[in-house]
Scaffold this motif. Structure first.
Motif, PDB file in Angstrom:
ATOM      1  N   ALA A 204       0.834  -1.209   0.000  1.00 52.71           N
ATOM      2  CA  ALA A 204       0.000   0.000   0.000  1.00 52.71           C
ATOM      3  C   ALA A 204       0.869   1.259   0.000  1.00 52.71           C
ATOM      4  O   ALA A 204       0.577   2.232  -0.706  1.00 52.71           O
ATOM      5  CB  ALA A 204      -0.931  -0.004   1.216  1.00 52.71           C
TER       6      ALA A 204
ATOM      7  N   GLN B 250       2.350   1.692  -3.415  1.00 49.65           N
ATOM      8  CA  GLN B 250       1.348   2.162  -4.370  1.00 49.65           C
ATOM      9  C   GLN B 250       1.178   3.672  -4.260  1.00 49.65           C
ATOM     10  O   GLN B 250       1.057   4.361  -5.276  1.00 49.65           O
ATOM     11  CB  GLN B 250       0.016   1.456  -4.142  1.00 49.65           C
ATOM     12  CG  GLN B 250       0.009   0.037  -4.667  1.00 49.65           C
ATOM     13  CD  GLN B 250      -1.273  -0.691  -4.356  1.00 49.65           C
ATOM     14  OE1 GLN B 250      -1.995  -0.363  -3.421  1.00 49.65           O
ATOM     15  NE2 GLN B 250      -1.540  -1.736  -5.125  1.00 49.65           N
TER      16      GLN B 250
ATOM     17  N   GLU C  35       4.836   0.321  -6.802  1.00 54.37           N
ATOM     18  CA  GLU C  35       4.392  -1.011  -6.405  1.00 54.37           C
ATOM     19  C   GLU C  35       5.083  -2.113  -7.205  1.00 54.37           C
ATOM     20  O   GLU C  35       5.129  -3.264  -6.771  1.00 54.37           O
ATOM     21  CB  GLU C  35       2.864  -1.144  -6.518  1.00 54.37           C
ATOM     22  CG  GLU C  35       2.322  -0.968  -7.903  1.00 54.37           C
ATOM     23  CD  GLU C  35       2.015   0.480  -8.284  1.00 54.37           C
ATOM     24  OE1 GLU C  35       1.385   0.681  -9.333  1.00 54.37           O
ATOM     25  OE2 GLU C  35       2.408   1.405  -7.566  1.00 54.37           O
TER      26      GLU C  35
END
Length: 104
Positions: A9, A12, A17
Motif C-alpha cells: 500500500a 502504491q 508497487e
C-alpha cells in the motif's frame, strides 16, 4: 516489521508497487529483508526521489551547456602549493601520504 500488504500500500502511494513484482518468488529470509527495507521508506520521499531521478535521466549526459561560461580558475591565493610550503608542513603531508617525492 510492516506486513507485505502494508508495504504494498505504501509503495502504491509512491507509484512504486512494481518493486514487489517478484516478492512472492523469494525465499522467506530474503523476502523479509526486502519487506523490511521497503517498509522503512516514506512514500512521499520515495515518490520525490523517483521523480527527480527520472527528470535527471531525461537530460542529456554531460555538463549543462552554460557551465563553461560560468567556470573560472581559482585565484592564486586560494591554491596551495607543496613546493612553496614550509618544510614542517611538507613533512606532515608526506607522513599522511598526501605528497610524494615526484611532486616536489
Amino acid at each position: 516489521m510492516a506486513s507485505e500488504r502494508e508495504v504494498r500500500a505504501r509503495l502504491q502511494r509512491a507509484g512504486q508497487e512494481h518493486l514487489l513484482r517478484f516478492c512472492a518468488e523469494l525465499p522467506p529470509g530474503p523476502r523479509a529483508a526486502l519487506l523490511a527495507e521497503l517498509g522503512a521508506l516514506e512514500p512521499e520521499a520515495l515518490r520525490e526521489h523517483c521523480r527527480r531521478a527520472a527528470a535527471a535521466c531525461a537530460h542529456p549526459p554531460g555538463p549543462p551547456p552554460d557551465l563553461a561560461a560560468r567556470l573560472r580558475p581559482l585565484p592564486p591565493e586560494c591554491v596551495g602549493s607543496a613546493s612553496r610550503c614550509d618544510p614542517e608542513m611538507r613533512g606532515l603531508w608526506e607522513e599522511e601520504g598526501n605528497l610524494t617525492w615526484c611532486c616536489l
